[in-house]
Write an enzyme that holds these catalytic residues in place. Structure first.
Site, PDB file in Angstrom:
ATOM      1  N   CYS A 107       9.996  -1.863   1.913  1.00 26.16           N
ATOM      2  CA  CYS A 107       8.792  -2.010   1.076  1.00 26.16           C
ATOM      3  C   CYS A 107       7.562  -1.900   1.967  1.00 26.16           C
ATOM      4  CB  CYS A 107       8.792  -3.380   0.395  1.00 26.16           C
ATOM      5  SG  CYS A 107      10.215  -3.627  -0.683  1.00 26.16           S
ATOM      6  N   LYS A 108       6.526  -1.248   1.468  1.00 23.48           N
ATOM      7  CA  LYS A 108       5.291  -1.107   2.260  1.00 23.48           C
ATOM      8  C   LYS A 108       4.391  -2.314   2.017  1.00 23.48           C
ATOM      9  CE  LYS A 108       3.140   2.848   3.295  1.00 23.48           C
ATOM     10  NZ  LYS A 108       3.518   3.316   4.624  1.00 23.48           N
ATOM     11  N   ILE A 109       4.783  -3.448   2.597  1.00 23.17           N
ATOM     12  CA  ILE A 109       4.045  -4.706   2.445  1.00 23.17           C
ATOM     13  C   ILE A 109       3.092  -4.857   3.633  1.00 23.17           C
ATOM     14  CG2 ILE A 109       4.295  -7.231   2.420  1.00 23.17           C
ATOM     15  CD1 ILE A 109       6.955  -6.804   0.890  1.00 23.17           C
ATOM     16  N   PHE A 139       0.831  -1.203   0.000  1.00 29.38           N
ATOM     17  CA  PHE A 139       0.000   0.000   0.000  1.00 29.38           C
ATOM     18  C   PHE A 139       0.859   1.244   0.000  1.00 29.38           C
ATOM     19  CE2 PHE A 139       0.235   1.441   4.482  1.00 29.38           C
ATOM     20  CZ  PHE A 139       0.751   0.323   5.119  1.00 29.38           C
ATOM     21  N   SER A 172       7.378  -1.662  -4.204  1.00 25.37           N
ATOM     22  CA  SER A 172       7.150  -2.432  -2.972  1.00 25.37           C
ATOM     23  C   SER A 172       6.859  -3.919  -3.183  1.00 25.37           C
ATOM     24  CB  SER A 172       6.012  -1.814  -2.162  1.00 25.37           C
ATOM     25  OG  SER A 172       6.459  -0.698  -1.441  1.00 25.37           O
TER      26      SER A 172
END
Ligand code: PPE
Length: 307
Positions: free
Chosen positions: A157-159, A36, A63
Site C-alpha cells: 500500500c502506498k501509505i 498517495f 491503499s
C-alpha cells in the site's frame, strides 16, 4: 520543470496553488496517516494521455484499507478529477499526485475520528533519477536499511508514513555517492529501490522479486512483465539473493517517476558491460512508443484528456 502549477484540486474544488494549505494539527502530519499515488500523463499527437489511470486510481482506493480510511470519492469521480486537473492546468505532459490524508479534528494515534481530505496536484516532472539516467543508466548501492518486514507495515500500500523507510534508503545511497539504493527484505532477498521496483536479466531470463519480498505491486512492473512476455522473454517472479545482483547481465529499475532506468553499477561493480543493456533498451523502446501514443495501445493503457 518547477514544482508548481496553477490549480490544485482540493476536496472537489479547484484552488490556486498557493492557497492549498492545511492546519499544523492535521493527523497525517503527526502520524503519517496518508496515502498517495504517482501517475504520469504523456504528450501525444492527440494531446496529453494519462498512463494506466484506472489501475492507479484502483490502487489509491485500496491503499488506505489497513488504515481504515475511506476516501470519500468514487473511482469514476477521481478519474474525472484527474483529467479535469490536467486540463485546468493546461499541461501537455505532467506528473500527477493524488493524496488522501486524515485531517484536523483531534490528535492521538487512532485517527478514525478525523475527516479524510483529498487533493490532486500536477506539475511537470522530468527524469526522476537524473537527466541522462534513461540512456546512460545509474549507479546504485545495496542499502544497509531493510524494507519493512511482513506483518509490520503494509508494503503493498502506498501509505505516506512508510516512506520514512524510503527516505532512509535514498538518503544513505546519495551520501555514499549513488543515485539510488537497493533495499533487501528482512530475509536478505532483493526487495526494491526507495521508489522503484527492480528487474535482473540473467541467462536470458528476466527476474523480479515477488510480492512477498516486501515490494509495492508496481504498475510499471506490471507493464514490463506484460511487454517482456509479449516480446518472447520468460519472466519469473522469484526470491533474488543479494549476490545475484552482481552476476546479472542487466539490471533496471521501474516506476512511474523512474520509468525504466538502467542500473550500470552496483556497489562499485559493473553490471554486464557497465552500460544500458540491449534487453533494457528494447523494453524502453516498446514502453515509450506506447506512452507517446506512437505504438498501438493494445492493452488500453492510455486515457486521453481531451476525449
Ligand atoms: N516501489 C515503491 C516503494 C514506490 O514508491 C514506487 C512508485 C514503485 C515501487 C513503482 O510503482 P509504480 O509507479 O506503480 O510503477 N514511486 C512513486 C513515488 C516516487 C516519489 O519519489 O514520490 C512514483 O514513481 O511515482
Amino acid at each position: 520543470m518547477a514544482f508548481r502549477s496553477d490549480y490544485i484540486w482540493f476536496n472537489g474544488e479547484f484552488v490556486p496553488w498557493d492557497d492549498a494549505t492545511v492546519h499544523v494539527g492535521v493527523h497525517a502530519l503527526h502520524y503519517g496517516s496518508s496515502v498517495f499515488e504517482g501517475i504520469r500523463a504523456y504528450s501525444t499527437s492527440k494531446g496529453p494521455a494519462v498512463f494506466r489511470l484506472k489501475e492507479h486510481v484502483q490502487r489509491f482506493l485500496r491503499s488506505p484499507r489497513p488504515l481504515q480510511m475511506k476516501i470519500p470519492f468514487s473511482q469514476e469521480q477521481l478519474e474525472q478529477a484527474i483529467l479535469d486537473t490536467i486540463a485546468k492546468n493546461g499541461h501537455d505532459s505532467c506528473y500527477i499526485r493524488p493524496l488522501a490524508f486524515r485531517g484536523m479534528e483531534r490528535l492521538g494515534v487512532d485517527g478514525r475520528a478525523c475527516p479524510v481530505e483529498v487533493v490532486i496536484m500536477t506539475w511537470e516532472w522530468g527524469q526522476y533519477l537524473g537527466p541522462e539516467a534513461i540512456t546512460e543508466g545509474v549507479e546504485a548501492g545495496v542499502s544497509s536499511w531493510r524494507r519493512m518486514a511482513p506483518g509490520t507495515l503494509a508494503a503493498n500500500c502506498k501509505i505516506g508514513g512508510q516512506y520514512v523507510n524510503s527516505q532512509f534508503i535514498t538518503m544513505e545511497a546519495k551520501d555514499r555517492g549513488f543515485v539510488e539504493g537497493i533495499a533487501l527484505d528482512v530475509n536478505g532477498f532483493v526487495s526494491e529501490g526507495s521508489g522503484e521496483n527492480i528487474f535482473l536479466l540473467s541467462g536470458g531470463r528476466l527476474h523480479t522479486p515477488p510480492l512477498c519480498a516486501s515490494i509495492l505491486d508496481g504498475i510499471t512492473r506490471d507493464c514490463v512483465i506484460t511487454l517482456a512476455r509479449d516480446m518472447g522473454y520468460e519472466v519469473v517472479e522469484d526470491m533474488i539473493p543479494r549476490e545475484r545482483l552482481y552476476s546479472a547481465d542487466e539490471v533496471f529499475f521501474t516506476g512511474t517517476a523512474a520509468e525504466i532506468t538502467p542500473v550500470r553499477l552496483i556497489d562499485g561493480l559493473t553490471v554486464g558491460a557497465g552500460r544500458r543493456g540491449p534487453v533494457t533498451a528494447e523494453l524502453q523502446d516498446r514502453f515509450f512508443a506506447i506512452t507517446k501514443g506512437e505504438a498501438p495501445d493494445q492493452w488500453g493503457w492510455l486515457t486521453y484528456v481531451n476525449e
